[in-house]
Design a protein around this motif. Structure first.
Motif, PDB file in Angstrom:
ATOM      1  N   PRO A  73       0.810  -1.226   0.000  1.00  0.00           N
ATOM      2  CA  PRO A  73       0.000   0.000   0.000  1.00  0.00           C
ATOM      3  C   PRO A  73       0.839   1.270   0.000  1.00  0.00           C
ATOM      4  CG  PRO A  73      -0.155  -1.148   2.110  1.00  0.00           C
ATOM      5  CD  PRO A  73       0.534  -2.067   1.178  1.00  0.00           C
ATOM      6  N   ALA A  76       1.875   1.794  -3.566  1.00  0.00           N
ATOM      7  CA  ALA A  76       0.695   2.203  -4.327  1.00  0.00           C
ATOM      8  C   ALA A  76       0.364   3.662  -4.060  1.00  0.00           C
ATOM      9  CB  ALA A  76      -0.493   1.316  -3.971  1.00  0.00           C
ATOM     10  N   ALA A  77       0.490   4.081  -2.795  1.00  0.00           N
ATOM     11  CA  ALA A  77       0.213   5.479  -2.452  1.00  0.00           C
ATOM     12  C   ALA A  77       1.218   6.410  -3.119  1.00  0.00           C
ATOM     13  CB  ALA A  77       0.242   5.656  -0.936  1.00  0.00           C
ATOM     14  N   GLU A 133      -7.115  -2.678  -6.800  1.00  0.00           N
ATOM     15  CA  GLU A 133      -5.707  -2.298  -6.967  1.00  0.00           C
ATOM     16  C   GLU A 133      -5.591  -0.979  -7.716  1.00  0.00           C
ATOM     17  OE1 GLU A 133      -2.031  -3.908  -9.659  1.00  0.00           O
ATOM     18  OE2 GLU A 133      -3.139  -5.412  -8.492  1.00  0.00           O
ATOM     19  N   HIS A 136      -5.943   1.825  -5.240  1.00  0.00           N
ATOM     20  CA  HIS A 136      -4.790   2.008  -4.363  1.00  0.00           C
ATOM     21  C   HIS A 136      -3.609   2.655  -5.082  1.00  0.00           C
ATOM     22  CE1 HIS A 136      -6.658   0.022  -1.038  1.00  0.00           C
ATOM     23  NE2 HIS A 136      -6.732  -1.153  -1.641  1.00  0.00           N
ATOM     24  N   ASP A 137      -3.379   2.271  -6.357  1.00  0.00           N
ATOM     25  CA  ASP A 137      -2.205   2.818  -7.044  1.00  0.00           C
ATOM     26  C   ASP A 137      -2.509   4.106  -7.815  1.00  0.00           C
ATOM     27  OD1 ASP A 137      -3.381   2.081  -9.498  1.00  0.00           O
ATOM     28  OD2 ASP A 137      -2.177   0.281  -9.711  1.00  0.00           O
ATOM     29  N   HIS A 152      -9.744  -2.707   3.256  1.00  0.00           N
ATOM     30  CA  HIS A 152      -8.663  -1.951   3.884  1.00  0.00           C
ATOM     31  C   HIS A 152      -8.249  -0.771   3.006  1.00  0.00           C
ATOM     32  CE1 HIS A 152      -5.143  -1.172   6.352  1.00  0.00           C
ATOM     33  NE2 HIS A 152      -4.407  -1.149   5.260  1.00  0.00           N
ATOM     34  N   GLY A 153      -8.264   0.409   3.570  1.00  0.00           N
ATOM     35  CA  GLY A 153      -7.849   1.606   2.848  1.00  0.00           C
ATOM     36  C   GLY A 153      -8.875   2.129   1.868  1.00  0.00           C
ATOM     37  N   LEU A 154     -10.116   1.650   1.971  1.00  0.00           N
ATOM     38  CA  LEU A 154     -11.144   2.028   1.007  1.00  0.00           C
ATOM     39  C   LEU A 154     -12.397   2.556   1.692  1.00  0.00           C
ATOM     40  CD1 LEU A 154     -11.084  -1.101  -1.354  1.00  0.00           C
ATOM     41  CD2 LEU A 154     -10.012   1.122  -1.814  1.00  0.00           C
ATOM     42  N   SER A 267     -10.455   5.640  -2.352  1.00  0.00           N
ATOM     43  CA  SER A 267      -9.456   5.636  -1.288  1.00  0.00           C
ATOM     44  C   SER A 267      -9.962   6.351  -0.042  1.00  0.00           C
ATOM     45  CB  SER A 267      -8.170   6.318  -1.764  1.00  0.00           C
ATOM     46  OG  SER A 267      -7.235   6.423  -0.697  1.00  0.00           O
TER      47      SER A 267
END
Length: 284
Positions: A73, A76-77, A133, A136-137, A152-154, A267
């Motif tokens: 992650p 990707a960030a 994905e 994230h990216d 997660h992260g969304l 995100s």
């Protein structure tokens, strides 16, 4: 502790995914000794051994497993940040939407562009393996996804549900039915992860039949080729049926399968202007 070098993290992830320094070096287009030195340098910076190497091969240590979970992650960030900076330099106002095969976003896209003159909306086709994905990216701002996904992260906003159908060879004994029950398919070879169809798994387990391994596919097209060849059956959302029509396969409704949830994901760790507005439009 010194700051972690993103380049070294990319090298680490490549080795962790291959568990082979030679193949990772080929992927990264660098010499293997250089890669080994960079990994040793990263281990020294972190004060932890990341890989256990012996005659049997290369394996991640507990520290390596943790770093891999955190590194993906983070990288990707970093890629998402770079894309946003490039957009700012270009001075363009863009909003990018990812969508799965069979999911139509045309109406929502049109309304959004009408509401925001000067906005360019780009579209990116996704699949089961990269539908989140791409969020994230940073390749997309929002993605229309089919659950389940790792949240997660969304931010994951439900849009609607859609029924599922079974995909059969055109000459299958059930191909001409108006509908079938899950139990009618219990002895079939399923060409997808059984965990994604718990209703089928329950009746198939009751039969106690040995099941061949599920092949690994990377696209819907590959799956349909195997169904047409008579190698098994699979369950797909109804919208995919309208997207892929061909004479050598048949789609039959399965009323006792739970419908699939379609949602919008974006995100939760960076601002995504227009995401809430697009979610409302896509749910209509």
């Amino acid at each position: 502790m010194s700051d972690v070098d993103l380049r070294k993290l990319r090298y680490f992830v490549a080795v962790a995914e291959h568990l082979h320094f030679g193949r990772a070096a080929e992927q990264l287009f660098i010499a293997q000794p250089v890669l080994s030195r960079q990994i040793r340098a990263l281990e020294e910076e972190l004060g932890a051994q990341l890989f256990a190497r012996d005659r049997r091969g290369t394996a991640l240590t507990a520290a390596g497993e943790q770093l891999l979970a955190d590194a993906r992650p983070l990288l990707a960030a970093a890629e998402a940040l770079q894309r946003r900076v490039i957009r700012a330099v270009e001075g363009t106002q863009r909003f990018t939407v990812g969508f799965m095969p069979g999911l139509i976003v045309t109406a929502a896209v049109r309304t959004l562009t009408e509401r925001h003159p000067g906005l360019t909306v780009d579209l990116v086709r996704t699949g089961w393996f990269d539908q989140v994905e791409v969020v994230h990216d940073g390749r997309v701002d929002v993605s229309v996804v089919r659950l389940p996904v790792d949240p997660h992260g969304l931010v994951v906003r439900p849009l609607y549900t859609e029924p599922r159908v079974v995909v059969l060879p055109a000459d299958h004994r059930l191909a001409g039915k108006d509908a079938v029950a899950v139990g009618d398919l219990a002895d079939e070879h399923l060409l997808q992860d059984p965990d994604t169809v718990p209703e089928w798994s329950a009746v198939a387990t009751e039969l106690g039949t040995d099941r061949p391994a599920v092949p690994v596919f990377h696209s819907v097209e590959e799956k349909l080729e195997h169904v047409a060849a008579g190698r098994g059956v699979m369950f797909l959302p109804l919208s995919v049926m309208t997207f892929y029509t061909r004479p050598d396969i048949a789609y039959v409704p399965v009323p006792d399968l739970a419908p699939l949830q379609v949602s919008l994901a974006w995100s939760s760790v960076r601002p995504v202007p227009l995401a809430e507005e697009f979610a409302l439009l896509a749910a209509q």
